[in-house]
Design a protein around this motif. Structure first.
Motif, PDB file in Angstrom:
ATOM      1  N   ILE A 153       0.868  -1.188   0.000  1.00 49.02           N
ATOM      2  CA  ILE A 153       0.000   0.000   0.000  1.00 49.02           C
ATOM      3  C   ILE A 153       0.899   1.231   0.000  1.00 49.02           C
ATOM      4  O   ILE A 153       1.843   1.324   0.778  1.00 49.02           O
ATOM      5  N   LEU A 154       0.588   2.137  -0.895  1.00 52.02           N
ATOM      6  CA  LEU A 154       1.388   3.360  -1.035  1.00 52.02           C
ATOM      7  C   LEU A 154       0.504   4.584  -0.881  1.00 52.02           C
ATOM      8  O   LEU A 154      -0.693   4.521  -1.188  1.00 52.02           O
ATOM      9  N   ARG A 155       1.105   5.671  -0.471  1.00 53.39           N
ATOM     10  CA  ARG A 155       0.385   6.941  -0.535  1.00 53.39           C
ATOM     11  C   ARG A 155       0.344   7.377  -1.992  1.00 53.39           C
ATOM     12  O   ARG A 155       1.324   7.196  -2.710  1.00 53.39           O
ATOM     13  N   ARG A 156      -0.794   7.991  -2.400  1.00 51.13           N
ATOM     14  CA  ARG A 156      -0.896   8.457  -3.786  1.00 51.13           C
ATOM     15  C   ARG A 156       0.143   9.550  -4.038  1.00 51.13           C
ATOM     16  O   ARG A 156       0.730   9.635  -5.096  1.00 51.13           O
ATOM     17  N   SER A 157       0.357  10.376  -3.018  1.00 46.44           N
ATOM     18  CA  SER A 157       1.474  11.331  -3.110  1.00 46.44           C
ATOM     19  C   SER A 157       1.991  11.624  -1.715  1.00 46.44           C
ATOM     20  O   SER A 157       1.251  11.520  -0.740  1.00 46.44           O
ATOM     21  N   THR A 158       3.270  11.947  -1.629  1.00 46.67           N
ATOM     22  CA  THR A 158       3.896  12.267  -0.350  1.00 46.67           C
ATOM     23  C   THR A 158       4.542  13.638  -0.496  1.00 46.67           C
ATOM     24  O   THR A 158       5.388  13.819  -1.373  1.00 46.67           O
ATOM     25  N   ALA A 159       4.123  14.562   0.360  1.00 42.60           N
ATOM     26  CA  ALA A 159       4.613  15.955   0.296  1.00 42.60           C
ATOM     27  C   ALA A 159       4.538  16.482  -1.147  1.00 42.60           C
ATOM     28  O   ALA A 159       5.471  17.122  -1.629  1.00 42.60           O
ATOM     29  N   GLY A 160       3.464  16.150  -1.815  1.00 46.13           N
ATOM     30  CA  GLY A 160       3.244  16.675  -3.164  1.00 46.13           C
ATOM     31  C   GLY A 160       3.888  15.861  -4.275  1.00 46.13           C
ATOM     32  O   GLY A 160       3.655  16.108  -5.452  1.00 46.13           O
ATOM     33  N   TRP A 161       4.690  14.867  -3.900  1.00 45.93           N
ATOM     34  CA  TRP A 161       5.401  14.059  -4.911  1.00 45.93           C
ATOM     35  C   TRP A 161       4.571  12.802  -5.208  1.00 45.93           C
ATOM     36  O   TRP A 161       4.369  11.959  -4.338  1.00 45.93           O
ATOM     37  N   PRO A 162       4.084  12.645  -6.441  1.00 54.29           N
ATOM     38  CA  PRO A 162       3.195  11.510  -6.723  1.00 54.29           C
ATOM     39  C   PRO A 162       3.925  10.172  -6.788  1.00 54.29           C
ATOM     40  O   PRO A 162       5.050  10.097  -7.301  1.00 54.29           O
ATOM     41  N   ALA A 163       3.269   9.119  -6.298  1.00 52.00           N
ATOM     42  CA  ALA A 163       3.856   7.765  -6.354  1.00 52.00           C
ATOM     43  C   ALA A 163       4.158   7.402  -7.800  1.00 52.00           C
ATOM     44  O   ALA A 163       5.124   6.692  -8.088  1.00 52.00           O
ATOM     45  N   GLN A 164       3.328   7.887  -8.724  1.00 53.22           N
ATOM     46  CA  GLN A 164       3.549   7.565 -10.139  1.00 53.22           C
ATOM     47  C   GLN A 164       4.921   8.049 -10.614  1.00 53.22           C
ATOM     48  O   GLN A 164       5.598   7.362 -11.386  1.00 53.22           O
ATOM     49  N   ALA A 165       5.308   9.234 -10.147  1.00 56.49           N
ATOM     50  CA  ALA A 165       6.600   9.785 -10.584  1.00 56.49           C
ATOM     51  C   ALA A 165       7.741   8.883 -10.110  1.00 56.49           C
ATOM     52  O   ALA A 165       8.723   8.658 -10.837  1.00 56.49           O
ATOM     53  N   THR A 166       7.600   8.354  -8.895  1.00 57.10           N
ATOM     54  CA  THR A 166       8.616   7.414  -8.408  1.00 57.10           C
ATOM     55  C   THR A 166       8.610   6.169  -9.295  1.00 57.10           C
ATOM     56  O   THR A 166       9.665   5.654  -9.683  1.00 57.10           O
ATOM     57  N   GLY A 167       7.406   5.700  -9.632  1.00 57.33           N
ATOM     58  CA  GLY A 167       7.280   4.521 -10.502  1.00 57.33           C
ATOM     59  C   GLY A 167       8.014   4.721 -11.820  1.00 57.33           C
ATOM     60  O   GLY A 167       8.700   3.818 -12.307  1.00 57.33           O
ATOM     61  N   ILE A 168       7.893   5.910 -12.383  1.00 55.69           N
ATOM     62  CA  ILE A 168       8.559   6.195 -13.669  1.00 55.69           C
ATOM     63  C   ILE A 168      10.077   6.177 -13.483  1.00 55.69           C
ATOM     64  O   ILE A 168      10.818   5.613 -14.285  1.00 55.69           O
ATOM     65  N   MET A 169      10.519   6.761 -12.369  1.00 51.31           N
ATOM     66  CA  MET A 169      11.967   6.864 -12.139  1.00 51.31           C
ATOM     67  C   MET A 169      12.625   5.500 -11.940  1.00 51.31           C
ATOM     68  O   MET A 169      13.744   5.268 -12.379  1.00 51.31           O
ATOM     69  N   VAL A 170      11.903   4.618 -11.240  1.00 47.58           N
ATOM     70  CA  VAL A 170      12.566   3.369 -10.836  1.00 47.58           C
ATOM     71  C   VAL A 170      12.315   2.204 -11.784  1.00 47.58           C
ATOM     72  O   VAL A 170      12.900   1.141 -11.630  1.00 47.58           O
ATOM     73  N   ARG A 171      11.464   2.407 -12.781  1.00 45.47           N
ATOM     74  CA  ARG A 171      11.007   1.225 -13.530  1.00 45.47           C
ATOM     75  C   ARG A 171      12.112   0.497 -14.278  1.00 45.47           C
ATOM     76  O   ARG A 171      11.987  -0.671 -14.583  1.00 45.47           O
ATOM     77  N   ARG A 172      13.232   1.180 -14.552  1.00 49.61           N
ATOM     78  CA  ARG A 172      14.313   0.485 -15.261  1.00 49.61           C
ATOM     79  C   ARG A 172      15.446   0.061 -14.316  1.00 49.61           C
ATOM     80  O   ARG A 172      16.453  -0.465 -14.740  1.00 49.61           O
ATOM     81  N   LEU A 173      15.270   0.318 -13.023  1.00 46.15           N
ATOM     82  CA  LEU A 173      16.319  -0.069 -12.059  1.00 46.15           C
ATOM     83  C   LEU A 173      16.178  -1.564 -11.717  1.00 46.15           C
ATOM     84  O   LEU A 173      15.129  -2.162 -11.932  1.00 46.15           O
ATOM     85  N   PRO A 174      17.258  -2.158 -11.156  1.00 43.38           N
ATOM     86  CA  PRO A 174      17.166  -3.579 -10.803  1.00 43.38           C
ATOM     87  C   PRO A 174      16.063  -3.819  -9.770  1.00 43.38           C
ATOM     88  O   PRO A 174      15.869  -3.025  -8.850  1.00 43.38           O
ATOM     89  N   ARG A 175      15.386  -4.928  -9.959  1.00 43.36           N
ATOM     90  CA  ARG A 175      14.219  -5.272  -9.133  1.00 43.36           C
ATOM     91  C   ARG A 175      14.560  -5.251  -7.627  1.00 43.36           C
ATOM     92  O   ARG A 175      13.852  -4.660  -6.822  1.00 43.36           O
ATOM     93  N   ARG A 176      15.694  -5.872  -7.302  1.00 42.95           N
ATOM     94  CA  ARG A 176      16.037  -5.996  -5.871  1.00 42.95           C
ATOM     95  C   ARG A 176      16.253  -4.642  -5.211  1.00 42.95           C
ATOM     96  O   ARG A 176      15.856  -4.414  -4.076  1.00 42.95           O
ATOM     97  N   ALA A 177      16.914  -3.744  -5.951  1.00 39.09           N
ATOM     98  CA  ALA A 177      17.189  -2.414  -5.390  1.00 39.09           C
ATOM     99  C   ALA A 177      15.881  -1.676  -5.141  1.00 39.09           C
ATOM    100  O   ALA A 177      15.690  -1.035  -4.095  1.00 39.09           O
ATOM    101  N   VAL A 178      14.955  -1.797  -6.090  1.00 36.96           N
ATOM    102  CA  VAL A 178      13.670  -1.109  -5.923  1.00 36.96           C
ATOM    103  C   VAL A 178      12.895  -1.736  -4.763  1.00 36.96           C
ATOM    104  O   VAL A 178      12.308  -1.027  -3.938  1.00 36.96           O
ATOM    105  N   ASP A 179      12.923  -3.067  -4.691  1.00 36.56           N
ATOM    106  CA  ASP A 179      12.231  -3.748  -3.583  1.00 36.56           C
ATOM    107  C   ASP A 179      12.738  -3.227  -2.238  1.00 36.56           C
ATOM    108  O   ASP A 179      11.965  -2.943  -1.328  1.00 36.56           O
ATOM    109  N   ARG A 180      14.072  -3.101  -2.145  1.00 37.63           N
ATOM    110  CA  ARG A 180      14.675  -2.685  -0.868  1.00 37.63           C
ATOM    111  C   ARG A 180      14.263  -1.251  -0.517  1.00 37.63           C
ATOM    112  O   ARG A 180      13.819  -0.962   0.581  1.00 37.63           O
TER     113      ARG A 180
END
Ligand SMILES: Cc1cc2nc3c(=O)[nH]c(=O)nc-3n(C[C@H](O)[C@H](O)[C@H](O)COP(=O)(O)OP(=O)(O)OC[C@H]3O[C@@H](n4cnc5c(N)ncnc54)[C@H](O)[C@@H]3O)c2cc1C
Length: 384
Positions: free
Chosen positions: A208-235
Protein backbone atom coordinates in the motif's frame (compact mmCIF):
# COMPACT_ATOMS: atom_id res chain seq x y z
CA UNK A 1 5.34 10.70 -44.26
CA UNK A 2 3.46 7.58 -45.37
CA UNK A 3 0.99 8.00 -48.19
CA UNK A 4 -2.05 6.09 -47.08
CA UNK A 5 -4.74 8.32 -48.59
CA UNK A 6 -8.16 6.68 -48.90
CA UNK A 7 -7.78 6.30 -52.67
CA UNK A 8 -4.43 4.53 -52.42
CA UNK A 9 -4.80 2.16 -49.51
CA UNK A 10 -7.11 0.81 -46.87
CA UNK A 11 -7.05 2.58 -43.52
CA UNK A 12 -5.41 1.19 -40.44
CA UNK A 13 -8.16 -0.37 -38.34
CA UNK A 14 -7.97 0.27 -34.63
CA UNK A 15 -10.14 -2.07 -32.58
CA UNK A 16 -11.47 -0.37 -29.44
CA UNK A 17 -12.41 3.23 -28.69
CA UNK A 18 -10.86 3.52 -25.24
CA UNK A 19 -7.84 5.71 -24.45
CA UNK A 20 -5.47 3.19 -26.08
CA UNK A 21 -7.32 3.02 -29.38
CA UNK A 22 -7.97 6.76 -29.52
CA UNK A 23 -4.33 7.56 -28.78
CA UNK A 24 -3.16 5.17 -31.52
CA UNK A 25 -5.62 6.65 -34.04
CA UNK A 26 -4.55 10.21 -33.21
CA UNK A 27 -0.85 9.39 -33.49
CA UNK A 28 -1.43 7.67 -36.83
CA UNK A 29 -3.44 10.54 -38.26
CA UNK A 30 -0.78 12.96 -37.04
CA UNK A 31 1.56 11.13 -39.43
CA UNK A 32 -0.92 11.37 -42.28
CA UNK A 33 -2.11 7.78 -41.93
CA UNK A 34 -5.84 7.28 -42.07
CA UNK A 35 -7.09 5.36 -39.06
CA UNK A 36 -10.60 4.10 -38.41
CA UNK A 37 -11.57 3.14 -34.88
CA UNK A 38 -14.08 0.31 -34.57
CA UNK A 39 -15.89 0.41 -31.22
CA UNK A 40 -18.38 -2.22 -30.17
CA UNK A 41 -20.49 -0.01 -27.91
CA UNK A 42 -22.38 3.12 -28.88
CA UNK A 43 -19.74 5.62 -27.74
CA UNK A 44 -16.03 6.04 -27.07
CA UNK A 45 -14.66 5.74 -23.51
CA UNK A 46 -17.19 3.07 -22.56
CA UNK A 47 -15.06 1.55 -19.84
CA UNK A 48 -14.74 4.94 -18.15
CA UNK A 49 -18.46 5.67 -18.42
CA UNK A 50 -19.09 2.43 -16.54
CA UNK A 51 -16.60 2.84 -13.70
CA UNK A 52 -17.82 3.59 -10.17
CA UNK A 53 -18.83 7.16 -9.37
CA UNK A 54 -16.07 8.17 -6.95
CA UNK A 55 -13.21 7.03 -9.19
CA UNK A 56 -10.40 9.50 -9.79
CA UNK A 57 -7.20 8.79 -11.69
CA UNK A 58 -4.41 7.54 -9.45
CA UNK A 59 -1.99 9.01 -11.93
CA UNK A 60 -1.55 12.75 -12.29
CA UNK A 61 -3.35 14.84 -14.87
CA UNK A 62 -0.11 15.83 -16.54
CA UNK A 63 1.24 12.28 -16.76
CA UNK A 64 -2.04 10.84 -18.03
CA UNK A 65 -2.60 12.92 -21.16
CA UNK A 66 -2.74 11.27 -24.57
CA UNK A 67 -0.72 12.49 -27.57
CA UNK A 68 -1.54 15.93 -28.89
CA UNK A 69 -3.95 17.19 -26.23
CA UNK A 70 -3.22 18.05 -22.60
CA UNK A 71 -5.90 17.33 -20.00
CA UNK A 72 -7.37 20.71 -18.98
CA UNK A 73 -5.90 22.19 -15.80
CA UNK A 74 -9.40 22.87 -14.52
CA UNK A 75 -9.91 19.10 -14.11
CA UNK A 76 -7.55 19.16 -11.13
CA UNK A 77 -4.52 17.05 -10.30
CA UNK A 78 -6.44 13.80 -9.80
CA UNK A 79 -8.95 13.75 -12.62
CA UNK A 80 -12.43 12.43 -11.84
CA UNK A 81 -14.19 9.75 -13.90
CA UNK A 82 -16.62 12.13 -15.65
CA UNK A 83 -13.79 14.45 -16.61
CA UNK A 84 -11.82 11.53 -18.07
CA UNK A 85 -14.84 10.79 -20.27
CA UNK A 86 -15.17 14.49 -21.19
CA UNK A 87 -11.48 14.61 -22.07
CA UNK A 88 -11.73 11.53 -24.30
CA UNK A 89 -14.79 12.96 -26.09
CA UNK A 90 -12.89 16.18 -26.66
CA UNK A 91 -9.91 14.18 -27.83
CA UNK A 92 -11.97 12.64 -30.64
CA UNK A 93 -13.19 16.08 -31.76
CA UNK A 94 -9.79 17.71 -31.45
CA UNK A 95 -8.07 15.11 -33.65
CA UNK A 96 -11.17 14.62 -35.86
CA UNK A 97 -10.90 10.91 -35.38
CA UNK A 98 -12.95 8.55 -37.51
CA UNK A 99 -14.96 6.41 -35.12
CA UNK A 100 -17.44 3.75 -36.13
CA UNK A 101 -19.52 2.69 -33.14
CA UNK A 102 -21.67 -0.41 -32.80
CA UNK A 103 -19.10 -2.55 -34.58
CA UNK A 104 -17.66 -5.46 -32.65
CA UNK A 105 -14.75 -7.33 -34.15
CA UNK A 106 -15.07 -10.98 -33.19
CA UNK A 107 -12.11 -12.49 -35.03
CA UNK A 108 -9.03 -11.51 -37.01
CA UNK A 109 -7.72 -13.72 -39.81
CA UNK A 110 -4.93 -13.52 -42.36
CA UNK A 111 -6.18 -12.97 -45.92
CA UNK A 112 -5.77 -15.95 -48.30
CA UNK A 113 -3.02 -14.10 -50.21
CA UNK A 114 -1.19 -13.39 -46.92
CA UNK A 115 -1.11 -9.62 -47.43
CA UNK A 116 -3.78 -8.32 -45.09
CA UNK A 117 -5.73 -8.83 -41.89
CA UNK A 118 -9.41 -9.55 -42.39
CA UNK A 119 -11.68 -8.53 -39.53
CA UNK A 120 -14.87 -10.41 -38.85
CA UNK A 121 -17.18 -7.68 -37.63
CA UNK A 122 -20.79 -7.01 -36.67
CA UNK A 123 -23.36 -7.37 -39.44
CA UNK A 124 -21.22 -9.66 -41.59
CA UNK A 125 -18.79 -6.86 -42.41
CA UNK A 126 -15.23 -7.93 -43.24
CA UNK A 127 -12.99 -4.87 -43.48
CA UNK A 128 -9.35 -5.60 -44.20
CA UNK A 129 -6.02 -3.86 -43.89
CA UNK A 130 -2.32 -4.72 -43.77
CA UNK A 131 -2.14 -2.92 -40.40
CA UNK A 132 -4.44 -3.44 -37.42
CA UNK A 133 -4.09 -2.11 -33.88
CA UNK A 134 -5.81 -4.19 -31.21
CA UNK A 135 -6.83 -2.01 -28.23
CA UNK A 136 -9.73 -3.88 -26.67
CA UNK A 137 -8.55 -3.27 -23.11
CA UNK A 138 -6.72 -4.99 -20.26
CA UNK A 139 -9.96 -4.91 -18.26
CA UNK A 140 -12.05 -6.58 -20.95
CA UNK A 141 -14.06 -9.30 -19.27
CA UNK A 142 -14.89 -9.35 -15.53
CA UNK A 143 -13.28 -12.38 -13.90
CA UNK A 144 -15.39 -14.17 -11.31
CA UNK A 145 -13.55 -17.12 -9.71
CA UNK A 146 -15.27 -20.45 -10.02
CA UNK A 147 -15.71 -20.85 -6.25
CA UNK A 148 -17.28 -24.18 -5.24
CA UNK A 149 -20.95 -23.65 -4.38
CA UNK A 150 -21.10 -20.29 -6.17
CA UNK A 151 -24.04 -21.26 -8.39
CA UNK A 152 -26.22 -22.14 -5.38
CA UNK A 153 -25.28 -19.12 -3.27
CA UNK A 154 -28.51 -17.54 -2.06
CA UNK A 155 -27.04 -14.12 -1.16
CA UNK A 156 -26.39 -11.31 -3.61
CA UNK A 157 -23.15 -11.63 -5.58
CA UNK A 158 -21.90 -9.06 -8.06
CA UNK A 159 -18.63 -8.25 -9.79
CA UNK A 160 -17.02 -4.90 -9.00
CA UNK A 161 -17.48 -3.99 -12.68
CA UNK A 162 -21.18 -3.51 -11.84
CA UNK A 163 -20.63 -1.42 -8.71
CA UNK A 164 -21.48 2.27 -9.13
CA UNK A 165 -21.88 3.70 -5.61
CA UNK A 166 -22.81 2.75 -2.04
CA UNK A 167 -26.49 3.71 -2.23
CA UNK A 168 -27.90 0.20 -2.82
CA UNK A 169 -25.81 -1.11 0.07
CA UNK A 170 -26.77 1.41 2.77
CA UNK A 171 -27.43 -0.38 6.06
CA UNK A 172 -26.31 -3.73 4.66
CA UNK A 173 -23.59 -6.21 5.56
CA UNK A 174 -21.16 -6.39 2.64
CA UNK A 175 -18.12 -8.55 1.91
CA UNK A 176 -15.69 -7.16 -0.67
CA UNK A 177 -13.44 -9.84 -2.13
CA UNK A 178 -10.01 -8.77 -3.34
CA UNK A 179 -7.75 -5.93 -2.32
CA UNK A 180 -6.49 -4.41 -5.52
CA UNK A 181 -7.08 -0.71 -6.08
CA UNK A 182 -10.70 -1.35 -6.99
CA UNK A 183 -11.56 -3.55 -3.98
CA UNK A 184 -9.78 -1.16 -1.62
CA UNK A 185 -11.64 1.86 -2.95
CA UNK A 186 -15.04 0.17 -3.00
CA UNK A 187 -14.59 -0.91 0.63
CA UNK A 188 -13.91 2.71 1.60
CA UNK A 189 -16.83 3.93 -0.51
CA UNK A 190 -19.16 1.48 1.26
CA UNK A 191 -18.00 2.63 4.70
CA UNK A 192 -18.45 6.28 3.79
CA UNK A 193 -21.76 5.55 2.07
CA UNK A 194 -23.39 3.98 5.14
CA UNK A 195 -23.04 0.21 4.75
CA UNK A 196 -23.72 -1.43 8.15
CA UNK A 197 -20.67 -3.67 8.04
CA UNK A 198 -17.81 -3.94 5.55
CA UNK A 199 -15.43 -6.87 5.44
CA UNK A 200 -12.60 -7.23 3.00
CA UNK A 201 -11.41 -10.72 2.03
CA UNK A 202 -7.68 -10.76 1.36
CA UNK A 203 -5.79 -13.61 -0.27
CA UNK A 204 -2.42 -11.92 -0.77
CA UNK A 205 -1.57 -8.89 1.35
CA UNK A 206 -0.94 -5.93 -0.93
CA UNK A 207 1.70 -3.26 -0.94
CA UNK A 208 0.00 0.00 0.00
CA UNK A 209 1.39 3.36 -1.04
CA UNK A 210 0.39 6.94 -0.53
CA UNK A 211 -0.90 8.46 -3.79
CA UNK A 212 1.47 11.33 -3.11
CA UNK A 213 3.90 12.27 -0.35
CA UNK A 214 4.61 15.95 0.30
CA UNK A 215 3.24 16.68 -3.16
CA UNK A 216 5.40 14.06 -4.91
CA UNK A 217 3.19 11.51 -6.72
CA UNK A 218 3.86 7.76 -6.35
CA UNK A 219 3.55 7.57 -10.14
CA UNK A 220 6.60 9.78 -10.58
CA UNK A 221 8.62 7.41 -8.41
CA UNK A 222 7.28 4.52 -10.50
CA UNK A 223 8.56 6.20 -13.67
CA UNK A 224 11.97 6.86 -12.14
CA UNK A 225 12.57 3.37 -10.84
CA UNK A 226 11.01 1.22 -13.53
CA UNK A 227 14.31 0.49 -15.26
CA UNK A 228 16.32 -0.07 -12.06
CA UNK A 229 17.17 -3.58 -10.80
CA UNK A 230 14.22 -5.27 -9.13
CA UNK A 231 16.04 -6.00 -5.87
CA UNK A 232 17.19 -2.41 -5.39
CA UNK A 233 13.67 -1.11 -5.92
CA UNK A 234 12.23 -3.75 -3.58
CA UNK A 235 14.67 -2.68 -0.87
CA UNK A 236 14.02 1.03 -1.27
CA UNK A 237 10.26 0.46 -1.34
CA UNK A 238 10.41 -1.57 1.87
CA UNK A 239 12.10 1.31 3.68
CA UNK A 240 9.72 3.88 2.21
CA UNK A 241 6.63 1.86 3.17
CA UNK A 242 7.86 1.38 6.73
CA UNK A 243 8.39 5.10 7.08
CA UNK A 244 5.16 6.24 5.47
CA UNK A 245 2.58 3.56 6.33
CA UNK A 246 1.42 2.37 9.75
CA UNK A 247 1.82 -1.30 10.60
CA UNK A 248 -1.60 -2.93 10.15
CA UNK A 249 -0.53 -6.44 11.19
CA UNK A 250 -2.90 -6.60 14.15
CA UNK A 251 -5.73 -5.60 11.81
CA UNK A 252 -5.00 -8.45 9.41
CA UNK A 253 -2.81 -6.61 6.92
CA UNK A 254 0.84 -7.42 7.70
CA UNK A 255 3.55 -6.07 5.46
CA UNK A 256 4.02 -8.35 2.43
CA UNK A 257 7.01 -10.73 2.34
CA UNK A 258 7.53 -10.32 -1.39
CA UNK A 259 9.09 -7.07 -2.60
CA UNK A 260 6.95 -4.36 -4.20
CA UNK A 261 8.64 -4.40 -7.58
CA UNK A 262 8.82 -8.20 -7.64
CA UNK A 263 5.03 -8.17 -7.28
CA UNK A 264 4.67 -5.56 -10.00
CA UNK A 265 6.68 -7.78 -12.34
CA UNK A 266 4.25 -10.59 -11.50
CA UNK A 267 1.38 -8.30 -12.51
CA UNK A 268 0.24 -6.90 -9.14
CA UNK A 269 0.21 -3.11 -8.98
CA UNK A 270 0.44 -1.63 -5.44
CA UNK A 271 -2.69 -0.26 -3.85
CA UNK A 272 -2.77 3.51 -3.64
CA UNK A 273 -4.28 4.57 -0.38
CA UNK A 274 -7.48 6.55 -0.78
CA UNK A 275 -8.75 5.88 2.72
CA UNK A 276 -8.25 2.13 3.23
CA UNK A 277 -5.43 2.41 5.76
CA UNK A 278 -7.47 4.64 8.04
CA UNK A 279 -10.62 2.54 7.61
CA UNK A 280 -8.74 -0.65 8.53
CA UNK A 281 -6.92 1.00 11.42
CA UNK A 282 -10.17 2.25 12.92
CA UNK A 283 -11.98 -1.06 12.38
CA UNK A 284 -14.48 0.33 9.87
CA UNK A 285 -13.18 -2.14 7.31
CA UNK A 286 -12.53 -5.60 8.78
CA UNK A 287 -9.94 -7.72 7.03
CA UNK A 288 -10.86 -11.42 6.74
CA UNK A 289 -9.18 -14.39 5.00
CA UNK A 290 -9.75 -15.17 1.34
CA UNK A 291 -12.98 -16.73 0.11
CA UNK A 292 -12.72 -20.49 -0.22
CA UNK A 293 -16.25 -21.48 -1.26
CA UNK A 294 -19.95 -20.83 -0.82
CA UNK A 295 -22.46 -22.94 1.10
CA UNK A 296 -26.00 -21.77 0.33
CA UNK A 297 -26.32 -18.50 2.33
CA UNK A 298 -22.82 -18.77 3.82
CA UNK A 299 -19.41 -17.73 2.58
CA UNK A 300 -16.66 -20.11 3.67
CA UNK A 301 -13.30 -18.44 4.26
CA UNK A 302 -9.82 -19.91 3.89
CA UNK A 303 -9.46 -20.41 7.67
CA UNK A 304 -12.67 -22.49 7.70
CA UNK A 305 -14.86 -19.80 9.26
CA UNK A 306 -18.33 -19.24 7.78
CA UNK A 307 -19.83 -15.81 7.50
CA UNK A 308 -23.19 -14.54 6.27
CA UNK A 309 -22.88 -11.18 4.51
CA UNK A 310 -25.95 -9.96 2.64
CA UNK A 311 -23.92 -8.98 -0.39
CA UNK A 312 -20.62 -10.15 -1.87
CA UNK A 313 -18.81 -7.79 -4.23
CA UNK A 314 -16.06 -9.59 -6.13
CA UNK A 315 -13.23 -7.20 -6.98
CA UNK A 316 -11.42 -10.11 -8.53
CA UNK A 317 -10.11 -8.52 -11.68
CA UNK A 318 -10.56 -8.98 -15.38
CA UNK A 319 -9.44 -11.15 -18.25
CA UNK A 320 -8.02 -9.68 -21.42
CA UNK A 321 -10.40 -11.84 -23.45
CA UNK A 322 -8.17 -11.99 -26.53
CA UNK A 323 -8.48 -15.73 -27.16
CA UNK A 324 -11.48 -15.58 -29.50
CA UNK A 325 -10.18 -12.58 -31.37
CA UNK A 326 -6.60 -13.69 -32.03
CA UNK A 327 -5.98 -16.93 -30.09
CA UNK A 328 -5.71 -18.95 -33.31
CA UNK A 329 -2.89 -16.73 -34.66
CA UNK A 330 -0.18 -17.88 -32.24
CA UNK A 331 0.29 -14.36 -30.86
CA UNK A 332 -0.70 -15.03 -27.23
CA UNK A 333 1.33 -16.56 -24.41
CA UNK A 334 -0.03 -19.27 -22.13
CA UNK A 335 -1.68 -16.62 -19.92
CA UNK A 336 -3.50 -15.01 -22.83
CA UNK A 337 -1.17 -12.02 -23.04
CA UNK A 338 -0.05 -10.81 -26.47
CA UNK A 339 3.55 -11.78 -27.21
CA UNK A 340 4.23 -8.62 -29.19
CA UNK A 341 3.42 -5.21 -27.75
CA UNK A 342 3.34 -1.61 -28.92
CA UNK A 343 5.51 -0.98 -31.96
CA UNK A 344 6.84 -4.55 -32.00
CA UNK A 345 5.03 -7.17 -34.04
CA UNK A 346 5.72 -10.85 -34.62
CA UNK A 347 7.34 -11.93 -37.87
CA UNK A 348 4.52 -14.43 -38.24
CA UNK A 349 1.93 -11.66 -37.75
CA UNK A 350 3.27 -8.54 -39.49
CA UNK A 351 1.30 -5.34 -39.00
CA UNK A 352 -0.70 -6.70 -36.07
CA UNK A 353 -0.10 -4.34 -33.14
CA UNK A 354 -1.34 -4.60 -29.55
CA UNK A 355 -1.57 -1.79 -27.04
CA UNK A 356 -2.75 -1.67 -23.43
CA UNK A 357 -2.17 -5.23 -22.27
CA UNK A 358 0.40 -4.60 -19.57
CA UNK A 359 -0.13 -2.98 -16.18
CA UNK A 360 2.92 -0.77 -15.72
CA UNK A 361 3.99 0.89 -12.48
CA UNK A 362 4.46 4.14 -14.41
CA UNK A 363 0.74 4.48 -15.26
CA UNK A 364 -1.17 2.83 -18.04
CA UNK A 365 -2.41 6.01 -19.72
CA UNK A 366 1.13 7.29 -19.95
CA UNK A 367 2.26 4.01 -21.50
CA UNK A 368 -0.67 4.02 -23.93
CA UNK A 369 0.44 7.46 -25.10
CA UNK A 370 4.03 6.29 -25.55
CA UNK A 371 2.92 3.12 -27.36
CA UNK A 372 0.67 5.13 -29.68
CA UNK A 373 3.51 7.35 -30.87
CA UNK A 374 5.81 4.37 -31.38
CA UNK A 375 3.19 2.36 -33.26
CA UNK A 376 2.49 5.31 -35.55
CA UNK A 377 6.19 5.83 -36.21
CA UNK A 378 6.67 2.16 -37.06
CA UNK A 379 3.58 2.03 -39.30
CA UNK A 380 4.71 5.18 -41.11
CA UNK A 381 8.13 3.65 -41.72
CA UNK A 382 6.95 0.24 -42.82
CA UNK A 383 4.20 1.46 -45.12
CA UNK A 384 5.97 4.44 -46.64
C1 LIG B 1 -10.92 1.20 -12.12
C2 LIG B 1 -9.73 1.55 -12.98
C3 LIG B 1 -9.00 2.68 -12.69
C4 LIG B 1 -7.88 3.01 -13.49
N1 LIG B 1 -7.15 4.12 -13.17
C5 LIG B 1 -6.06 4.43 -13.90
C6 LIG B 1 -5.27 5.58 -13.58
O1 LIG B 1 -5.52 6.26 -12.60
N2 LIG B 1 -4.21 5.87 -14.38
C7 LIG B 1 -3.87 5.10 -15.46
O2 LIG B 1 -2.89 5.42 -16.14
N3 LIG B 1 -4.59 4.01 -15.77
C8 LIG B 1 -5.67 3.66 -15.02
N4 LIG B 1 -6.40 2.54 -15.35
C9 LIG B 1 -5.91 1.65 -16.41
C10 LIG B 1 -6.19 2.11 -17.85
O3 LIG B 1 -5.70 3.39 -18.07
C11 LIG B 1 -7.65 2.09 -18.22
O4 LIG B 1 -8.18 0.81 -18.02
C12 LIG B 1 -7.87 2.51 -19.68
O5 LIG B 1 -9.22 2.68 -19.91
C13 LIG B 1 -7.27 1.50 -20.66
O6 LIG B 1 -7.56 1.92 -21.96
P1 LIG B 1 -7.74 0.91 -23.17
O7 LIG B 1 -8.12 1.72 -24.34
O8 LIG B 1 -6.58 0.02 -23.25
O9 LIG B 1 -8.97 -0.03 -22.74
P2 LIG B 1 -10.49 0.34 -22.49
O10 LIG B 1 -10.65 1.67 -21.87
O11 LIG B 1 -11.06 -0.84 -21.75
O12 LIG B 1 -11.12 0.42 -23.95
C14 LIG B 1 -11.30 -0.69 -24.76
C15 LIG B 1 -12.44 -0.40 -25.71
O13 LIG B 1 -12.52 -1.43 -26.67
C16 LIG B 1 -13.87 -1.76 -26.89
N5 LIG B 1 -13.87 -3.16 -27.36
C17 LIG B 1 -13.55 -4.25 -26.64
N6 LIG B 1 -13.61 -5.35 -27.41
C18 LIG B 1 -13.95 -4.93 -28.64
C19 LIG B 1 -14.16 -5.61 -29.88
N7 LIG B 1 -13.99 -6.93 -29.98
N8 LIG B 1 -14.53 -4.89 -30.98
C20 LIG B 1 -14.68 -3.54 -30.88
N9 LIG B 1 -14.50 -2.86 -29.73
C21 LIG B 1 -14.13 -3.54 -28.62
C22 LIG B 1 -14.53 -1.55 -25.56
O14 LIG B 1 -15.92 -1.33 -25.68
C23 LIG B 1 -13.79 -0.31 -25.04
O15 LIG B 1 -14.43 0.88 -25.42
C24 LIG B 1 -7.52 2.20 -14.59
C25 LIG B 1 -8.28 1.06 -14.87
C26 LIG B 1 -9.39 0.74 -14.07
C27 LIG B 1 -10.18 -0.51 -14.41
Amino acid sequence: MADRSPEKSSPVYVIGGGPGGLAAAAALSHRGIRAVVLEKSDAVATSWRNHYDRLHLHTTRRLSALPGLPIPRSYGRWVGRDDVVRYLERYVEHHRLEIVTGVEVSRIDRSPDDTEWVLRATGGRAPSSPVVVVATGFNHTPRLPDWPGRADYTGELLHAAHYRNARPFEGRDVLVVGVGNTGAEIAVDLVEGGAARVRLAVRTVPHILRRSTAGWPAQATGIMVRRLPRRAVDRAARVMCRLSMPDLTEHGLPRPDTGLYTRVREGAIPVQDVGLVDAVRTGRVEVVPAVDSFDLDKVVLADGSRISPEVVIAATGYRRGLEELVGHLGVLDDRGRPLPHGRRTLKSAPGLHFTGYTNPISGMLRELAIDARKIAKTVARTTA
